[in-house]
Design a protein around this motif. Structure first.
Motif, short mmCIF file in Angstrom:
data_model
loop_
_atom_site.label_atom_id
_atom_site.label_comp_id
_atom_site.label_asym_id
_atom_site.label_seq_id
_atom_site.Cartn_x
_atom_site.Cartn_y
_atom_site.Cartn_z
N GLY B 84 38.49 -131.33 -54.50
CA GLY B 84 38.42 -130.59 -53.24
C GLY B 84 39.26 -131.14 -52.11
O GLY B 84 39.36 -130.52 -51.06
N ASN B 85 39.86 -132.32 -52.30
CA ASN B 85 40.59 -132.94 -51.18
C ASN B 85 42.04 -132.51 -51.07
O ASN B 85 42.64 -132.65 -50.01
CB ASN B 85 40.57 -134.47 -51.31
N ASP B 86 42.64 -132.06 -52.18
CA ASP B 86 44.09 -131.86 -52.17
C ASP B 86 44.45 -130.52 -51.54
O ASP B 86 44.03 -129.47 -52.00
CB ASP B 86 44.64 -131.92 -53.60
N ILE B 87 45.24 -130.59 -50.47
CA ILE B 87 45.68 -129.38 -49.80
C ILE B 87 47.00 -128.91 -50.40
O ILE B 87 47.48 -127.83 -50.11
CB ILE B 87 45.82 -129.63 -48.29
N THR B 88 47.60 -129.74 -51.25
CA THR B 88 48.85 -129.37 -51.92
C THR B 88 48.70 -129.63 -53.42
O THR B 88 49.38 -130.49 -53.98
CB THR B 88 50.04 -130.19 -51.37
N PRO B 89 47.80 -128.86 -54.07
CA PRO B 89 47.50 -129.14 -55.49
C PRO B 89 48.70 -128.92 -56.41
O PRO B 89 48.68 -129.40 -57.55
CB PRO B 89 46.37 -128.16 -55.81
N GLU B 90 49.74 -128.25 -55.91
CA GLU B 90 50.90 -127.98 -56.77
C GLU B 90 51.96 -129.07 -56.61
O GLU B 90 53.11 -128.88 -56.97
CB GLU B 90 51.49 -126.61 -56.44
N LYS B 91 51.57 -130.23 -56.09
CA LYS B 91 52.53 -131.30 -55.77
C LYS B 91 53.31 -131.80 -56.97
O LYS B 91 54.44 -132.28 -56.84
CB LYS B 91 51.79 -132.48 -55.16
N GLY B 92 52.70 -131.73 -58.20
CA GLY B 92 53.41 -132.18 -59.40
C GLY B 92 53.82 -133.64 -59.30
O GLY B 92 53.02 -134.50 -58.93
N LEU B 93 55.08 -133.89 -59.58
CA LEU B 93 55.56 -135.27 -59.63
C LEU B 93 55.52 -135.96 -58.27
O LEU B 93 55.57 -137.19 -58.20
CB LEU B 93 57.01 -135.29 -60.14
N PHE B 94 55.46 -135.18 -57.19
CA PHE B 94 55.47 -135.80 -55.86
C PHE B 94 54.17 -136.57 -55.57
O PHE B 94 54.05 -137.22 -54.54
CB PHE B 94 55.72 -134.76 -54.77
N GLY B 95 53.22 -136.49 -56.50
CA GLY B 95 52.00 -137.28 -56.32
C GLY B 95 52.07 -138.61 -57.07
O GLY B 95 51.06 -139.30 -57.19
N PHE B 96 53.28 -138.97 -57.50
CA PHE B 96 53.40 -140.13 -58.41
C PHE B 96 52.88 -141.43 -57.83
O PHE B 96 52.44 -142.30 -58.56
CB PHE B 96 54.88 -140.31 -58.82
N TYR B 97 52.92 -141.54 -56.53
CA TYR B 97 52.62 -142.84 -55.91
C TYR B 97 51.19 -142.93 -55.38
O TYR B 97 50.82 -143.96 -54.80
CB TYR B 97 53.59 -143.09 -54.75
N LEU B 98 50.41 -141.88 -55.55
CA LEU B 98 49.09 -141.85 -54.89
C LEU B 98 48.21 -143.00 -55.36
O LEU B 98 48.28 -143.44 -56.51
CB LEU B 98 48.41 -140.51 -55.17
#
Lengths: 165, 450
Positions: B84-98
């Motif tokens: 429920g927290n992700d406002i950009t669930p389509e981030k794909g690879l851009f979430g690599f560093y989370l």
């Protein structure tokens, strides 16, 4: 063999117009940008995004920059500063006007009360004070500039009235 | 001067009175420059030149990475990997560093997001100056030469578009001026990646030029050079230096001081919204540096109860907190106040860059977890009375839930929370982004997410 590879690289370089690392760096950049664009599509905001992205370039390069350039030229044509030998330097107007314009450029939604509804919903306050604050800062900037001019003119006058900076 | 030969010229043998078509054809073939800004003598500032551009470039090179990194950190701070927290669930690879967002130091998000917004604002005049210094190149004619040049100019569109897009969306967003036809979060995040990709390649290509240009003049001597002694830089291959310069009206040091004064003005009038005490009053031109009054609840409000449909009736004596764990518990505010209460000074730090530290009193989330037969090790899902909106609920991580300073706050600065600050109860988690400190809490679900 090595000579032939070297020759091929040299020719590729010549046809491309820069080193091959230049090509690869740019291709990597476009790859990331293209991937980001697929994310924009996935988010369902492609049209608005492209419009604003290109609009940002047009807004800056063809609206904001020409406007402040024209404003600057207009300042230089003002009678008091047009005579550059005797009048004050245009910078006594240019600097306060530029800083005041910068503040308006950044904060116009508050100053011109464009975001009043959202702002009130969020903060329970009105954007009304911002116009007065911006005017106050503008006034202080021009007053400060005038003061510096007066002080310099007085100091310059004492120094046999010779040319100032 | 090499630029003298760059001026408009006719090809020998061409009749003077050609038709518009022939002239257009000559423009398009790059044999002739179109009039106006496409001609070098149109650009007359005697200050433009590679040294000046490089000074602005150097400042941006130091500042923009900080703005970018703090921005990327802010995305991690939202803990988008939790339900429920992700406002950009389509981030794909851009979430690599989370990564899991920590609860210590408590001031971390306050600092990183303050830097992101305030430094971003401070760099506006530098960015404007940098773009001004290179504007003649936009009109370089013919527009492209080699394939290398074509590709590089295409990347500049991404660079300039990305920069202005990021600054404009960010600046409008912090003023709550939602005129853009998209949600701020995905646009600002994906726009940032386009901008960063173009910035990285621009720096890689231009860094040697930046170094040689900076070395071409002594910075110190430039600071000692008055208007009278100001001369154009020597002609450069990029055509930044004016072919027909006008007499200078400001010295180079004067222009640098002008831009620096712009940055200081913006900084000085906005930085106060990240501070408490008397300094906050200095934020004359910043959206969230406002003064509410001297009372315990008189500090910055963001989202009033009325704006999200929370009415006094739901928060009155009938209000119950539902706690779900191994069993379900319903608690009134009196019952909560009868539990062990703890008091901590914790900041609220908003993604919009403002922050404030207050003294919060409430029940530990771990105590509420235990009451429902859970241990908080699965984190907690918080639901608000707030109607709709992405922040009517939030997932807090196990680390956030089990931190002893994580509270269901009932009081602030010794008084009951006001309705706009989340009465009857709100979450206060150390170092969490402001929107995760959910107001008007109605339910805490400690069960492991399905």
């Amino acid at each position: 063999m090595r000579g032939r590879i070297g020759e091929a690289r040299r020719r590729a370089r010549e046809r491309y117009g820069a080193g091959l690392w230049h090509l690869f760096a740019l291709l990597a950049c476009f790859l990331v940008a293209a991937y980001a664009l697929t994310r924009v599509i996935a988010a369902g905001i492609l049209l608005g995004f492209l419009l604003w992205f290109l609009g940002a370039v047009i807004l800056h390069d063809f609206v904001v920059l020409p406007l402040y350039s024209a404003g600057d030229r207009a300042l230089q044509r003002l009678p008091p500063v047009a005579d550059r030998r005797r009048g004050p330097s245009v910078n006594y107007l240019r600097v306060p006007a530029g800083l005041s314009g910068l503040l308006l450029l950044i904060w116009f939604p508050l100053v011109l009360r464009a975001s009043e509804h959202n702002y009130r919903e969020a903060t329970a306050l009105s954007t009304a004070p911002f116009l007065g604050r911006w005017l106050l800062v503008t006034l202080v900037l021009f007053a400060g500039s005038a003061l510096v001019y007066a002080v310099r003119r007085a100091a310059g006058g004492r120094r046999t009235g010779k040319a100032h900076r | 001067m090499s630029s003298a030969s760059d001026g408009p010229h006719r090809h020998p043998g061409e009749p003077a009175g050609r038709g518009a078509g022939a002239r257009l054809w000559a423009y398009l073939r790059g044999q002739e420059r179109p009039p106006g800004p496409f001609r070098p003598e149109f650009w007359r500032s005697p200050l433009r030149g590679p040294w000046l551009t490089s000074v602005f470039g150097l400042v941006l090179l130091a500042g923009l990475p900080l703005v970018a990194i703090t921005g990327l950190i802010s995305y991690a701070a939202y803990d988008p990997r939790l339900p429920g927290n992700d406002i950009t669930p389509e981030k794909g690879l851009f979430g690599f560093y989370l990564f899991d967002w920590p609860t210590s130091p408590v001031w971390l998000y306050r600092v990183t997001q303050g830097v992101h917004v305030i430094l971003g604002l401070t760099l506006v005049p530098v960015l404007l100056a940098k773009l001004w210094s290179v504007i003649p190149k936009l009109f370089a004619w013919p527009p492209t030469g080699s394939p290398a040049q074509t590709l590089e100019r295409a990347s500049l569109l991404l660079l300039v578009g990305g920069a202005v897009f990021e600054f404009v969306t960010g600046i409008l967003n912090i003023q709550l001026f939602y005129v853009f036809p998209f949600s701020f979060y995905p646009a600002h995040l994906y726009g940032a990646w386009i901008f960063l990709a173009a910035l990285a390649v621009h720096v890689a290509i231009k860094l040697p030029r930046l170094v040689t240009s900076l070395r071409s003049r002594s910075f110190r001597r430039e600071l000692r050079t008055s208007l009278r002694d100001t001369r154009p830089e020597p002609p450069d291959p990029d055509g930044l230096v004016a072919a027909a310069p006008a007499p200078p009206t400001i010295s180079r040091r004067g222009l640098l001081a002008f831009v620096g004064a712009g940055s200081l003005t913006v900084l000085g009038l906005s930085a106060g919204q990240t501070m408490d005490g008397p300094w906050r009053r200095t934020a004359l031109l910043a959206p969230h540096g406002r003064y509410y009054g001297p009372g315990p609840n008189d500090f910055q409000v963001n989202k009033t109860a009325a704006s999200v449909g929370v009415v006094a009736a739901e928060t009155g004596p009938e209000w119950r907190l539902t706690v779900r764990g191994a069993r379900q518990v319903r608690l009134s505010r009196e019952q909560l106040l009868a539990m062990p209460l703890y008091t901590y000074r914790l900041p609220i730090a908003c993604v919009e860059g403002w922050s404030t530290e207050q003294t919060w009193t409430g029940v530990r989330l771990t105590d509420l977890a235990r009451l429902s037969g859970a241990d908080g090790g699965a984190g907690v899902y918080v639901r608000s009375l707030q109607r709709g909106g992405v922040f009517s609920h939030v997932s807090l991580s196990a680390g956030q839930t089990t931190d002893p300073r994580s509270l269901l706050a009932l009081r602030v600065n010794g008084a009951d929370l006001s309705l706009d600050h989340g009465f009857p109860a709100r979450i206060m988690v150390p170092n969490a982004p402001g929107v995760h400190n959910t107001k008007w809490v109605r339910e805490l679900d400690f069960r492991a997410p399905p």
